[in-house]
Design an enzyme around this catalytic site. Structure first.
Site, short mmCIF file in Angstrom:
data_model
loop_
_atom_site.label_atom_id
_atom_site.label_comp_id
_atom_site.label_asym_id
_atom_site.label_seq_id
_atom_site.Cartn_x
_atom_site.Cartn_y
_atom_site.Cartn_z
N ASP A 89 0.87 -1.16 0.00
CA ASP A 89 0.00 0.00 0.00
C ASP A 89 0.92 1.22 0.00
OD1 ASP A 89 -2.21 1.74 0.39
OD2 ASP A 89 -1.73 1.75 2.55
N ASP A 122 0.07 5.11 0.82
CA ASP A 122 -0.08 6.09 1.92
C ASP A 122 -0.17 5.35 3.26
OD1 ASP A 122 -0.10 8.07 -0.06
OD2 ASP A 122 -2.29 7.93 -0.28
MG LIG Z 1 -2.77 3.25 3.47
#
Ligand SMILES: [Mg+2]
Length: 419
Positions: free
Chosen positions: A245, A247
């Site tokens: 992932d 962010d």
């Molecule tokens: Mg995230």
């Protein structure tokens, strides 16, 4: 960051005389290692995934065959061009034919050998101003088939000819170099060989550097090593992936991050990517970007930011194989992105697409995310997910890897998954 090397030139003009009839109709690098897949396809695929997007094939012998198959082709984000040397004048002669195209520094590779290393890291090695070339070297147990290289304090001091009497481990030239374009000024008389004319001269002047690397290595120059390639190389290309992932994992999640000035790397993030690159994993970023659907920024901003992240990583010898983003959201303001989409995590769409697009060993792959929806997406795609709750990403990745790899897999030199 202007000095990130994006160009790689590949020598594909060799005659392959030691292969006899096998290489009569096609240049050696164009021999198939599996139906429809040439050896050169593998080399090109590897360069493209490591972020070299300007690929120049230096062809000669049977050059039309190379042009026919590769000129103008794109592989991932890489564009391939073919330069044909009108008459055989050695590897130095071939390089001068590309003279106008060369960037100030570029990678040069032998098209008939594969050394499975992080070439992005090689390209990021510091090069002193007086150094014109940097060679990737490999220590091998039985160097009789090869010439050897003498290295002192990272400077190459000399080359020794192939000698069947030599025994014991020694360093060999593994066929991947970082060169300055000025090296073509060294080609004075033709024919000229980079390996036997230019490099020894540079070494004598102390202008040639070398770094030792470990990794799978194969030169397909002999019938038996070509056969070995046909047995092993598809397994080399098939790599486990770490899905990340973005962010909250690579960069601090400030909410709708979409500009370079908003990127604060998570501690250890760049080191984590670099170490996974070195170990031979593919790295695939899968990121929900609902900000596009909500009208906070254009989809183009996502691409621009990811290009910026690639450059920032490249300066540290690290790279991301591929970015997948999902611009959709069911409550979006922008109509064309207002959609419940399988790509949006917890949907597995992005992971499933990457598994289809890239040659991934799913069995040994895993995901790292900072939200339950990341983990759910991984599970829906059939891979384990690990929840990152903050801290140092490099340490966390190390820990995940150990939990994942376990004792079932034998560890081997050059990466945990080397065949
Ligand atoms: Mg995230």
């Amino acid at each position: 960051m202007t000095d990130v090397i994006r160009q790689a030139c590949i020598l594909v003009g060799g005659k392959g005389t030691r292969l006899g009839d096998l290489a009569r109709m096609v240049p050696k690098p164009l021999l198939e290692i599996a139906p429809g897949t040439t050896f050169l396809d593998l080399v090109i695929g590897e360069l493209a995934r490591q972020g070299f997007n300007d690929l120049v094939l230096l062809a000669g012998h049977l050059g039309d065959v190379v042009r026919e198959r590769y000129d103008g082709r794109t592989v991932a984000a890489a564009r391939v061009r073919v330069v044909i040397e009108p008459e055989p004048r050695g590897t130095g002669g071939a390089l001068t034919c590309a003279g106008d195209l060369l960037t100030p520094r570029f990678l040069l590779l032998n098209g008939d050998s594969l050394f499975d290393i992080n070439m992005r890291a090689l390209a990021a090695e510091p090069m002193a101003a007086d150094v014109e070339g940097l060679l990737a070297l490999r220590r091998i147990a039985d160097p009789a088939r090869y010439g050897t290289v003498a290295l002192t304090d990272n400077r190459i001091t000399g080359f020794r000819e192939k000698n069947p009497a030599v025994s014991g481990p020694a360093l060999i030239n593994a066929g991947i170099y970082v060169l300055r374009a000025s090296v073509i000024n060294r080609v004075s008389t033709l024919p000229c060989s980079i390996e036997t004319d230019i490099f020894p001269a540079l070494a004598r002047e102390g202008r040639l550097a070398g770094v030792e690397r470990e990794g799978y290595f194969l030169d397909i120059g002999l019938p038996e090593t070509l056969a070995q390639g046909r047995r092993e190389l598809l397994a080399v290309r098939r790599r486990p992936a770490v899905f990340l992932d973005r962010d909250g994992v690579l960069n601090v999640d400030h909410g709708y991050v979409h500009r370079p000035d908003q990127i604060d790397w998570i501690p250890g993030a760049i080191a984590a990517v670099r170490s996974l690159n070195d170990l031979g994993y593919r790295i695939v970023v899968v990121t929900n970007q609902a900000g596009v659907a909500h009208g906070h920024y254009e989809e183009e901003a996502v691409h621009t930011l990811h290009a910026w992240m690639r450059d920032a990583l490249a300066a540290h010898g690290a790279f991301i194989d591929a970015f997948y983003h999902c611009p959709y959201h069911p409550d979006g303001k922008v109509e064309r992105f207002r959609l419940a989409h399988v790509d949006r995590k917890p949907g597995p769409g992005m992971i499933l697409r990457a598994l289809a697009d890239l040659d991934i060993d799913k069995e040994n792959s895993f995901l790292i995310g900072d939200k339950q929806s990341d983990i759910a997406a991984a599970e829906a795609a059939g891979i384990p997910g690990f929840l990152f709750a903050g801290g140092n990403l490099a340490e966390f990745v190390d820990d995940c890897r150990k939990r994942r790899v376990g004792a079932a897999l034998g560890l081997q030199a050059g990466g945990e998954f080397a065949p």
